[in-house]
Design a protein around this motif. Structure first.
Motif, short mmCIF file in Angstrom:
data_model
loop_
_atom_site.label_atom_id
_atom_site.label_comp_id
_atom_site.label_asym_id
_atom_site.label_seq_id
_atom_site.Cartn_x
_atom_site.Cartn_y
_atom_site.Cartn_z
N LEU A 151 29.52 37.69 22.02
CA LEU A 151 30.28 36.93 23.23
C LEU A 151 31.78 37.69 23.20
CD1 LEU A 151 29.26 33.41 22.87
CD2 LEU A 151 28.59 34.97 24.57
N VAL A 152 32.57 37.80 22.14
CA VAL A 152 33.95 38.20 22.17
C VAL A 152 33.90 39.71 22.71
CG1 VAL A 152 35.99 38.74 21.03
CG2 VAL A 152 34.73 36.62 20.69
N ALA A 153 32.93 40.29 22.17
CA ALA A 153 33.00 41.72 22.66
C ALA A 153 32.71 41.83 24.01
CB ALA A 153 31.80 42.61 21.97
N GLY A 154 31.79 41.15 24.80
CA GLY A 154 31.58 40.98 26.31
C GLY A 154 32.84 40.63 26.98
N LEU A 155 33.69 39.60 26.32
CA LEU A 155 34.93 39.27 26.68
C LEU A 155 35.71 40.37 26.76
CD1 LEU A 155 37.23 37.25 27.29
CD2 LEU A 155 37.45 36.91 24.94
N GLU A 156 36.13 41.26 25.87
CA GLU A 156 36.85 42.33 25.89
C GLU A 156 36.58 43.51 26.71
OE1 GLU A 156 39.62 41.49 24.30
OE2 GLU A 156 38.97 39.79 23.23
N LEU A 157 35.37 43.67 26.63
CA LEU A 157 34.93 44.50 27.80
C LEU A 157 35.32 44.31 29.17
CD1 LEU A 157 33.32 47.05 28.48
CD2 LEU A 157 31.21 45.63 28.55
N GLY A 158 35.07 42.85 29.53
CA GLY A 158 35.60 42.54 30.92
C GLY A 158 36.89 42.53 31.16
N VAL A 159 37.61 42.60 29.87
CA VAL A 159 39.33 42.67 29.94
C VAL A 159 39.43 44.02 30.70
CG1 VAL A 159 41.45 42.73 29.03
CG2 VAL A 159 39.93 40.86 28.50
N ILE A 160 38.74 45.00 29.92
CA ILE A 160 38.92 46.39 30.25
C ILE A 160 38.42 46.60 31.73
CG2 ILE A 160 38.50 48.89 29.67
CD1 ILE A 160 38.22 47.88 26.85
N VAL A 161 37.24 46.18 32.11
CA VAL A 161 36.90 46.51 33.40
C VAL A 161 37.46 46.05 34.53
CG1 VAL A 161 34.84 45.91 34.83
CG2 VAL A 161 34.40 46.80 32.43
N GLY A 162 37.90 44.69 34.14
CA GLY A 162 38.95 43.88 35.24
C GLY A 162 39.96 44.72 35.39
N ALA A 163 40.74 45.51 34.36
CA ALA A 163 42.11 46.06 34.56
C ALA A 163 42.03 47.16 35.32
CB ALA A 163 42.73 46.27 33.19
N LEU A 164 40.87 48.02 35.05
CA LEU A 164 40.57 49.33 35.36
C LEU A 164 39.92 49.07 37.14
CD1 LEU A 164 38.49 51.19 32.66
CD2 LEU A 164 40.99 51.60 33.29
N THR A 165 39.35 47.92 37.36
CA THR A 165 38.91 48.00 38.80
C THR A 165 40.22 47.61 39.54
OG1 THR A 165 36.76 47.06 37.63
CG2 THR A 165 37.53 46.22 40.16
N SER A 166 40.95 46.33 39.20
CA SER A 166 42.12 46.31 40.10
C SER A 166 43.18 47.30 40.34
CB SER A 166 42.82 45.07 39.47
OG SER A 166 43.43 45.32 38.23
N GLY A 167 43.23 47.97 39.21
CA GLY A 167 44.22 49.37 39.34
C GLY A 167 43.51 50.31 40.19
N ALA A 168 42.23 50.37 40.27
CA ALA A 168 41.59 51.38 41.04
C ALA A 168 41.49 50.83 42.81
CB ALA A 168 40.25 51.61 40.46
N LEU A 169 41.48 49.68 42.82
CA LEU A 169 41.21 49.02 44.20
C LEU A 169 42.51 48.56 44.91
CD1 LEU A 169 37.97 46.56 43.45
CD2 LEU A 169 37.97 48.79 44.51
N ALA A 170 43.65 48.60 43.99
CA ALA A 170 44.90 48.09 44.67
C ALA A 170 45.49 48.99 45.92
CB ALA A 170 46.02 48.11 43.59
N GLU A 171 45.19 49.99 45.94
CA GLU A 171 45.76 51.06 46.83
C GLU A 171 44.70 50.95 48.23
OE1 GLU A 171 48.58 52.42 47.06
OE2 GLU A 171 48.98 51.57 44.96
N SER A 172 43.53 50.55 47.90
CA SER A 172 42.48 50.83 49.13
C SER A 172 42.12 49.17 49.70
CB SER A 172 41.25 51.28 48.56
OG SER A 172 40.65 50.52 47.54
N LEU A 173 42.27 48.33 49.12
CA LEU A 173 41.97 46.92 49.62
C LEU A 173 43.22 45.92 49.81
CD1 LEU A 173 39.15 45.78 47.41
CD2 LEU A 173 39.07 46.67 49.60
N GLY A 174 43.18 45.19 51.01
CA GLY A 174 44.00 44.24 51.55
C GLY A 174 43.98 43.23 50.20
N MET A 175 45.38 42.44 50.04
CA MET A 175 45.60 41.52 48.81
C MET A 175 44.65 40.36 48.76
SD MET A 175 47.05 40.85 46.14
CE MET A 175 48.28 42.16 46.30
N THR A 176 44.37 40.00 50.23
CA THR A 176 42.98 38.91 50.04
C THR A 176 41.78 39.42 49.53
OG1 THR A 176 44.31 37.68 52.09
CG2 THR A 176 41.84 37.17 51.43
N ALA A 177 41.35 40.64 49.69
CA ALA A 177 40.02 40.98 49.37
C ALA A 177 40.35 41.43 47.99
CB ALA A 177 39.89 42.31 50.27
N LEU A 178 41.58 41.96 47.43
CA LEU A 178 41.53 42.34 46.28
C LEU A 178 41.61 41.33 45.19
CD1 LEU A 178 42.54 44.75 44.41
CD2 LEU A 178 44.95 44.14 44.66
N LEU A 179 42.02 40.14 45.68
CA LEU A 179 42.19 38.71 44.93
C LEU A 179 40.86 38.20 45.01
CD1 LEU A 179 45.76 37.47 45.67
CD2 LEU A 179 44.78 38.57 43.64
#
Length: 491
Positions: A151-179
């Motif tokens: 479970l904790v390994a899944g949690l930490e994987l989610g942290v990494i995926v979340g951080a990478l995803t928001s960084g990749a989408l920040a320039e292409s999506l509006g803030m509402t869609a991004l959030l």
């Protein structure tokens, strides 16, 4: 059909359902938890611009969510024992999903802050998941350890995926869609619980102690408000200290009411048992480093040594490498917990994990000049931290009576949150010259301030290890596994 017969029939039906399937669905929930914890970090500046607020006002996000988390977990944890851990997991996920959609569509800073605070309901997920697994495996220590590690390994994987995803989408999506992305993920997690997790038998009976809830809300509200105010106005003002003292004083009537109540919200006798209180004390001390030290690490890494004589002068991408290495080491530590635990037992594994956290942070005192040194220190601390994140609720459940698994696992998160809030305030004072207390300050913190932060993190972790090593419950075991009224569960 009697209540006992119904519970036995439910237990037998539960035993026939594979635990592996349930753990798989719960990992999906922890992936969502990780996304919530990692997704927003790279875009905090963008969120501030979107809400037309100063960067310093982003600190209120953390403060509001810490307060809500500390207040709701004791109630939700006790409800889990009374009405079922799956029901509470569903309820808290519904609230978190609604709050996440509120974050995406909030038209003002005030509404955004309320929605952000209510997202703090997710903190009860991991304790409820561990309680569910504990019931389904009849308290099998090795199987609960293994599941918690996943479970904790899944949690930490989610942290990494979340951080990478928001960084990749920040320039292409509006803030509402991004959030809206985390809101979609949490909504999917709700489906995973609904379709993939069955309810466990409810062994506790009674009603919610609302008088106790009101008093613990007063206690935690005063203490947390005092700690938040300490960061805002600084230690020279008497008001933060008065609030903290008032919260401590309010513990007296709370303790009297809970000890006299036949069905207390927070059973102090259970939490004060020889096998339980060292775990809760460890959770508090662990919160100092796992929740309080990450912002100082980031600011230290970004500090230019050509200007201050210390720091790494790292870019944002370099800091992400440090954080990424730390998060990966957390996942590895969580996965190693069942391996080490099978050889040494949960108690010894947790002592070793606490020592690793202490050593990792104390290594910063002589070794902090290069990226390699910093990464080494953080990986050592991260291995221990990952094992503790998985091990604390597991050990708490194993050392508790069957009727209080939700309470004890939930309280590990409450005490950890309070420890993190306390550390955050103390560290803000230690780094006050960097503007942690004064939002308008622009000077860099002194190196001595950072050394103080690392020393506190290291010492508190070693004190936690000492508690676990010296305090032995009756019978000489940290985990006395309660026998549940159900047949063996297949893998």
């Amino acid at each position: 059909m009697t209540d006992d017969t119904a519970v036995t029939d439910a237990a037998r039906a539960l035993a026939r359902s594979p635990i592996t399937k349930v753990v798989g669905f719960l990992i999906c929930v922890e992936l969502a938890s990780g996304v919530l914890q990692g997704y927003y970090t790279p875009i905090f500046t963008d969120i501030a611009r979107h809400l037309s607020i100063k960067d310093a006002d982003v600190n209120w996000f953390e403060a509001a969510q810490l307060i809500v988390s500390a207040l709701v977990v004791p109630l939700l944890a006790r409800l889990g024992d009374l009405i079922g851990h799956r029901k509470v997991l569903l309820l808290s996920t519904v609230v978190t999903a609604i709050a996440s959609w509120g974050v995406a569509f909030a038209p003002s800073f005030g509404l955004f802050l309320v929605a952000w605070a209510l997202q703090g309901f997710y903190v009860v997920w991991l304790p409820m998941e561990v309680a569910i697994i504990h019931r389904r495996t009849r308290g099998s220590e090795s199987r609960v350890r293994g599941a918690a590690g996943l479970l904790v390994a899944g949690l930490e994987l989610g942290v990494i995926v979340g951080a990478l995803t928001s960084g990749a989408l920040a320039e292409s999506l509006g803030m509402t869609a991004l959030l809206a992305v985390p809101a979609v993920v949490v909504t999917l997690a709700l489906g995973a619980i609904w379709f993939g997790v069955e309810e466990s038998p409810v062994l506790a009976h009674g009603r919610v102690d609302w008088h106790g809830f009101a008093l613990i809300t007063l206690v935690l509200g005063l203490v947390m408000a005092g700690l938040v105010l300490l960061r805002v106005v600084g230690p020279a003002s008497p008001w933060p200290w008065l609030l903290v003292v008032a919260g401590v004083v309010a513990l007296v009537p709370f303790a009297r009411v809970e000890l006299a109540h036949p069905e207390p919200l927070v059973d102090l006798r259970v939490l004060g048992a020889p096998g339980q209180w060292p775990i809760q004390a460890t959770a508090f001390l662990f919160g100092v480093s796992v929740l309080g030290a990450q912002i100082p690490l980031s600011t230290f890494a970004r500090t230019d040594p050509a200007v201050t004589g210390y720091g790494l002068g790292a870019t944002a991408s370099s800091v992400s490498i440090i954080i990424g290495g730390y998060v990966l080491s957390l996942a590895v530590g969580a996965l190693l917990l069942p391996v080490v635990g099978r050889r040494t037992g949960t108690r010894a594994a947790m002592i070793g994990a606490a020592v690793l956290v202490g050593v990792g942070y104390l290594l910063f005192l002589p070794f902090h000049d290069t990226l390699t040194q910093t990464m080494t220190n953080m990986v050592i601390a991260g291995l221990g931290s990952g094992a503790l994140v998985a091990g604390l609720p597991t050990a708490a459940a194993a050392a508790a009576p069957p009727t209080h698994t939700g309470l004890t696992t939930g309280m590990t998160n409450t005490t950890k949150t309070i420890g993190g809030a306390f550390a955050s305030s103390v560290f803000a004072i230690a780094l006050a010259s960097a503007g942690s207390v004064d939002a308008e300050a622009t000077a860099h913190a002194s190196l001595s301030g950072y050394l103080t932060v690392w020393a506190i993190c290291g010492i508190t972790a070693l004190v936690a290890a000492l508690f676990l090593a010296v305090v032995r419950p009756r019978g000489g075991r940290m985990t006395q596994v309660p026998q549940m009224p159900m047949p063996p569960v297949g893998a």
